[in-house]
Scaffold this active site. Structure first.
Site, short mmCIF file in Angstrom:
data_model
loop_
_atom_site.label_atom_id
_atom_site.label_comp_id
_atom_site.label_asym_id
_atom_site.label_seq_id
_atom_site.Cartn_x
_atom_site.Cartn_y
_atom_site.Cartn_z
CG ASN A 9 -1.96 1.23 1.27
OD1 ASN A 9 -1.70 2.01 0.47
ND2 ASN A 9 -2.50 1.15 2.41
CD1 TRP A 10 3.36 0.73 -2.79
CD2 TRP A 10 3.49 2.03 -4.83
NE1 TRP A 10 3.93 0.08 -3.77
CE2 TRP A 10 4.07 0.73 -4.98
CE3 TRP A 10 3.37 2.69 -5.90
CZ2 TRP A 10 4.34 0.39 -6.31
CZ3 TRP A 10 3.70 2.26 -7.38
CH2 TRP A 10 4.45 1.17 -7.19
CE LYS A 11 -0.13 3.12 4.78
NZ LYS A 11 -0.16 3.23 6.24
CG HIS A 95 -5.57 1.62 5.25
ND1 HIS A 95 -5.33 2.56 6.06
CD2 HIS A 95 -4.66 0.80 4.96
CE1 HIS A 95 -4.12 2.36 6.51
NE2 HIS A 95 -3.75 1.36 5.88
CD GLU A 97 -3.12 5.22 6.79
OE1 GLU A 97 -2.93 5.35 5.48
OE2 GLU A 97 -1.93 4.78 7.46
CD GLU A 167 -3.34 -2.49 7.32
OE1 GLU A 167 -2.25 -2.60 6.75
OE2 GLU A 167 -4.02 -1.43 7.14
N GLY A 173 2.51 2.31 10.67
CA GLY A 173 3.38 3.29 10.70
C GLY A 173 4.30 3.85 12.03
CB SER A 213 5.38 -1.81 12.12
OG SER A 213 4.88 -0.35 12.27
N GLY A 234 3.18 -1.17 4.28
CA GLY A 234 2.86 0.18 3.88
C GLY A 234 4.28 0.54 3.68
N GLY A 235 4.90 1.34 4.66
CA GLY A 235 6.28 1.85 4.57
C GLY A 235 7.17 1.27 3.50
P1 13P Z 1 3.18 0.44 7.54
O1 13P Z 1 3.78 -0.84 7.15
O2 13P Z 1 3.73 1.58 6.93
O3 13P Z 1 3.05 0.58 9.11
O4 13P Z 1 1.58 0.71 7.21
C1 13P Z 1 0.92 -0.44 7.15
C2 13P Z 1 -0.51 -0.30 6.44
O5 13P Z 1 -1.22 0.84 6.72
C3 13P Z 1 -0.78 -0.90 5.24
O6 13P Z 1 -2.15 -0.64 4.75
#
Ligand code: 13P
Length: 252
Positions: A9-11, A95, A97, A167, A173, A213, A234-235
């Site tokens: 997930n590149w956000k 998600h 967020e 999640e 994050g 994470s 994510g990251g």
């Molecule tokens: P991180 O891997 O950056 O913690 O993000 C997880 C995430 O929200 C994937 O959708």
């Protein structure tokens, strides 16, 4: 045996050039013959460019969000059909967020799940508790509420295109990854809840990914748990070498 799935997930990250370069590096680095399903979810504006890179490869493309109507006067929204025309096969729904920063409700998420599945997409439905909920030991009630609300009214065929991502909000994050045991317990609880609601067949074949994470270093411990069917990253998905290391950490 459920197939492992590793999704990035590149956000709201990458320029167009960075997105194309990242997609090319992922395509080039996925081991030949891997049984793990690999998925990248770029921002909306780069979907077509990324899908051009992944076309004809084992890497699939997903969007990070979708609207719950198919067309009409909904300024700024994007329909499932538009996503499919951009080359998407998958979409993330619910998600954390979107739930916590953008105020998406369980009811809105249920509408999105329905519309996306009706239009032929695979849905990665995200669930998970906040830190405050975990501190009060409410996580199982949160799963119950989120899962029950999101899946209301789905057909058996539609369940076949549904993927869950657990999640925990406190792990996203933050660098505070759930331990393999915490993830396994949560996934097992979610699967049990699904079994009570929809039967063992649907619960047993439902892939449940862990997100929060995930890194190249901690992926193997998580992905080797019996109820952890993959990772939503994510990251670490923004660095091709780290993402590919997570892909290769998946057993099978
Ligand atoms: P991180 O891997 O950056 O913690 O993000 C997880 C995430 O929200 C994937 O959708």
């Amino acid at each position: 045996m459920r197939t492992k799935i590793v999704a990035g997930n590149w956000k709201m990250n990458t320029t167009r050039d960075e997105a194309v370069a990242l997609a090319k590096a992922v395509v080039a680095g996925v081991p030949a013959g891997t049984k793990t399903k690999v998925l990248v979810c770029p921002p909306f504006p780069w979907l077509t460019a990324v899908a051009e890179v992944t076309r004809g490869t084992p890497v699939a493309v997903g969007a990070q969000n979708v609207f719950h109507e198919k067309k009409g006067a909904f300024t700024g929204e994007v329909s499932p059909g538009m996503l499919r025309e951009c080359g998407c096969e998958y979409v993330l729904v619910g998600h954390s967020e979107r739930r916590h920063v953008l105020g998406e409700t369980d009811a809105a998420i249920n509408h999105k799940v329905h519309t996306a599945l009706e239009d032929g997409l695979h849905v990665v439905l995200c669930v998970g508790e906040t830190l405050a909920e975990r501190e009060r030991n409410l996580q199982e009630r949160v799963f119950q509420r989120q899962v029950y609300a999101a899946c209301a009214g789905l057909t058996d065929e539609q369940f076949g295109r549904l993927i869950f991502a657990y999640e925990p909000v406190w792990a996203i994050g933050t660098g505070k990854v759930a331990t393999p045991e915490q993830a396994q317990t949560a996934h097992h609880n979610i699967r049990q809840r699904m079994s009570q609601l929809y039967g063992e067949k649907i619960a047993g074949s439902l892939p449940i990914l862990y997100g929060g994470s995930v890194t190249a270093e901690n992926a193997a411990g998580l992905l080797n748990q019996p109820d952890v069917d993959g990772a939503l990253v994510g990251g670490a998905s923004l660095k091709a070498d780290q993402f590919l290391a997570i892909v290769t950490a998946a057993p099978g």
